[in-house]
Design an enzyme around this catalytic site. Structure first.
Site, short mmCIF file in Angstrom:
data_model
loop_
_atom_site.label_atom_id
_atom_site.label_comp_id
_atom_site.label_asym_id
_atom_site.label_seq_id
_atom_site.Cartn_x
_atom_site.Cartn_y
_atom_site.Cartn_z
N ASP A 31 0.82 -1.21 0.00
CA ASP A 31 0.00 0.00 0.00
C ASP A 31 0.86 1.26 0.00
OD1 ASP A 31 -3.25 -0.27 1.29
OD2 ASP A 31 -2.06 -1.97 0.63
N ASP A 48 -10.28 2.81 -8.37
CA ASP A 48 -10.31 1.55 -7.64
C ASP A 48 -10.12 1.78 -6.14
OD1 ASP A 48 -10.19 -1.43 -7.60
OD2 ASP A 48 -8.15 -1.07 -6.91
N HIS A 106 -10.11 3.20 0.35
CA HIS A 106 -8.91 2.60 0.95
C HIS A 106 -7.67 3.48 0.88
CE1 HIS A 106 -10.46 -1.40 1.94
NE2 HIS A 106 -11.17 -1.31 0.82
N GLU A 130 -15.27 3.54 -6.88
CA GLU A 130 -15.61 2.22 -6.33
C GLU A 130 -15.55 2.30 -4.81
OE1 GLU A 130 -14.08 -2.41 -6.17
OE2 GLU A 130 -12.78 -0.71 -5.76
#
Length: 480
Positions: A155, A185, A189, A230
């Site tokens: 990440d 995407d 996150h 998303e």
């Protein structure tokens, strides 16, 4: 707009290596135009070692299996010649371990070390992600990195503002090449790890700050760019991001559509519309709902319905008669099958697009064996184009209706009602109005005939003197 989610690897092969490519897609643009597609959402096409492309090695390059930058420019030009927009999927939440940034980081480059999240004395290396108990910390050259999406996907550390500028450069690169927008995407996150306390935690306010800045940057370059998010979560979480992006994927509604048909219960769809399309009832529309039933991370529609074609047709009836933008996953228009056994292994829902009934022919991709879509099973464009009642021709007819009534995209929903068999609602926009009835059950039912100028039946039905006989899994649209 009607969008089509497309996996280049599985679509059409121009050079006989068995792998779909950009030139192959360009060759098949006329198929998509005839289907009625107005926008193509391309799964990642950047350099990646992963079959799906979501672990990027180089954000400024084309996967060599798919072609090169010139091939991509040609695709964009030919798509634009057909009034089809190209939306590029860019997964910026993480990179590949093979990415130059990560390799420089593990070799001690201070600039790139700050691009990633590393373990320290507070870290619980046994911590697992909440949806499937997979580990999130991985060792590489005596260092542990945070990788929520797996051991090959470190990440990025968006606490580092220098990285924000790097991401802006990536967006600009692709906009300058002519893309019409982006699918973002894993948008929730960007900030999902609390570095101060070293534990997983969604930080929605930080995500919103980041995306506001990125969207403004993109719009300053191209004010007409389409930004699709998303956010795979509950309606309550999705609402937090409402208004930031042009289009929000409506994940909760995808399940409502499928469960309505699977359990023959119109009450489920009424609940789904009230909960996830409420802004099309109240009129407070700040982001467009991206409506769909499945995608590359999910089981295919025909598999969900145990290969019942009429149930799949019913799902398309619902999708095409509600406000928002409909999204079709490649191959669903011919009833392709695909089951996902594990969220980490999605190949079985991304099998090669079936152009020929024999399974072989010019352009047919063969990078993967067709476990769920074998030859001579009526799962091909070649066979379905010949038969009027095929799912392919059913979808074409629905898209044609949708494009003839562009006003439906921003229409308001009213008079939402259900009985044991049907759900009905009215869609209005200015001086336009239609009423829709869906028979969710396999048995036929009657609905009251009302004053109308015209009607369309998708499925089977008969207009009588004062009522309409609607066969199972059929819909009627009445124009007021």
């Amino acid at each position: 707009m009607v969008f089509y989610e497309l996996f280049v690897r599985s679509f059409y092969d121009s050079n006989n290596d068995g792998i779909g490519d950009l030139k192959g897609l360009t060759m098949k643009l006329d198929y998509l135009k005839e289907l009625g597609v107005e926008g193509i959402w391309l799964l990642p096409i950047m350099q990646s070692a992963a079959f799906h492309g979501y672990t990027v090695i180089d954000f400024y390059s084309i996967n060599p299996s798919y072609g090169n930058i010139d091939d991509f420019k040609e695709l964009i030009q030919e798509a634009h010649n057909r009034n089809i927009k190209i939306i590029l999927d860019i997964p910026i939440n993480h990179t590949s371990v093979k990415c130059e940034w990560f390799q420089k980081a593990v070799n001690g480059d201070e600039k790139y070390k700050n691009y990633y999240v590393w373990a320290n004395e507070k870290t619980n290396l046994k911590e697992k992600r909440h949806w499937d108990d997979s580990l999130i910390w991985f060792k590489y050259k005596n260092k542990y990195f945070y990788g929520l999406f797996g051991s090959s996907s470190p990440d990025l550390n968006f606490e580092n503002k220098e990285l924000w500028n790097e991401i802006k450069n990536i967006f600009k690169f692709w906009l300058d090449l002519g893309v019409d927008g982006f699918r973002l995407d894993a948008a929730k996150h960007i900030f999902d790890y609390d570095i101060e306390n070293m534990k997983f935690k969604y930080q929605h306010e930080k995500n919103i700050e980041f995306w506001n800045e990125m969207v403004n940057y993109i719009k300053n370059i191209n004010k007409n760019a389409i930004i699709i998010s998303e956010i795979w979560d509950s309606p309550e979480i999705v609402k937090k991001y409402h208004g930031i992006f042009d289009v929000e994927f409506n994940f909760p509604f995808s399940y409502y559509i499928k469960d309505t048909i699977k359990y023959h219960d119109p009450r489920i769809l009424v609940q789904g519309i009230n909960e996830t399309l409420h802004h099309y009832i109240s009129g407070s529309i700040k982001s467009i709902s991206g409506n769909f039933f499945t995608n590359h991370d999910m089981e295919r529609l025909m598999t969900t319905f145990n290969e019942d074609i009429n149930m799949s047709k019913m799902a398309f009836n619902i999708l095409m008669t509600l406000p928002g933008y409909p999204f079709i996953y490649y191959g669903d228009e011919i009833g392709m099958r695909g089951k996902i056994i594990d969220v980490n292994y999605t190949e079985d829902s991304q099998e090669p697009m079936q152009w020929y009934e024999s399974g072989f022919g010019p352009g047919q991709t063969e990078w993967k064996g067709c476990k769920f879509n074998p030859p001579y099973n009526f799962i091909s464009v070649e066979e379905q184009e010949k038969i009027k009642q095929s799912i392919l021709n059913h979808v074409k007819d629905l898209i044609s209706f949708r494009k003839e009534n562009k006003w439906l995209e921003n229409s308001l929903i009213s008079n939402l009602f259900n009985d044991r068999f049907t759900i009905s609602y009215i869609l209005k926009s200015h001086n336009k109005e239609i009423k829709v009835y869906h028979n969710i059950k396999p048995q036929k039912t009657k609905v009251k005939k009302e004053t109308y100028k015209s009607y369309k039946i998708y499925g089977q039905g008969i207009i009588k003197d004062n009522y309409i006989v609607l066969e199972g899994f059929s819909s009627i649209i009445l124009e007021k």
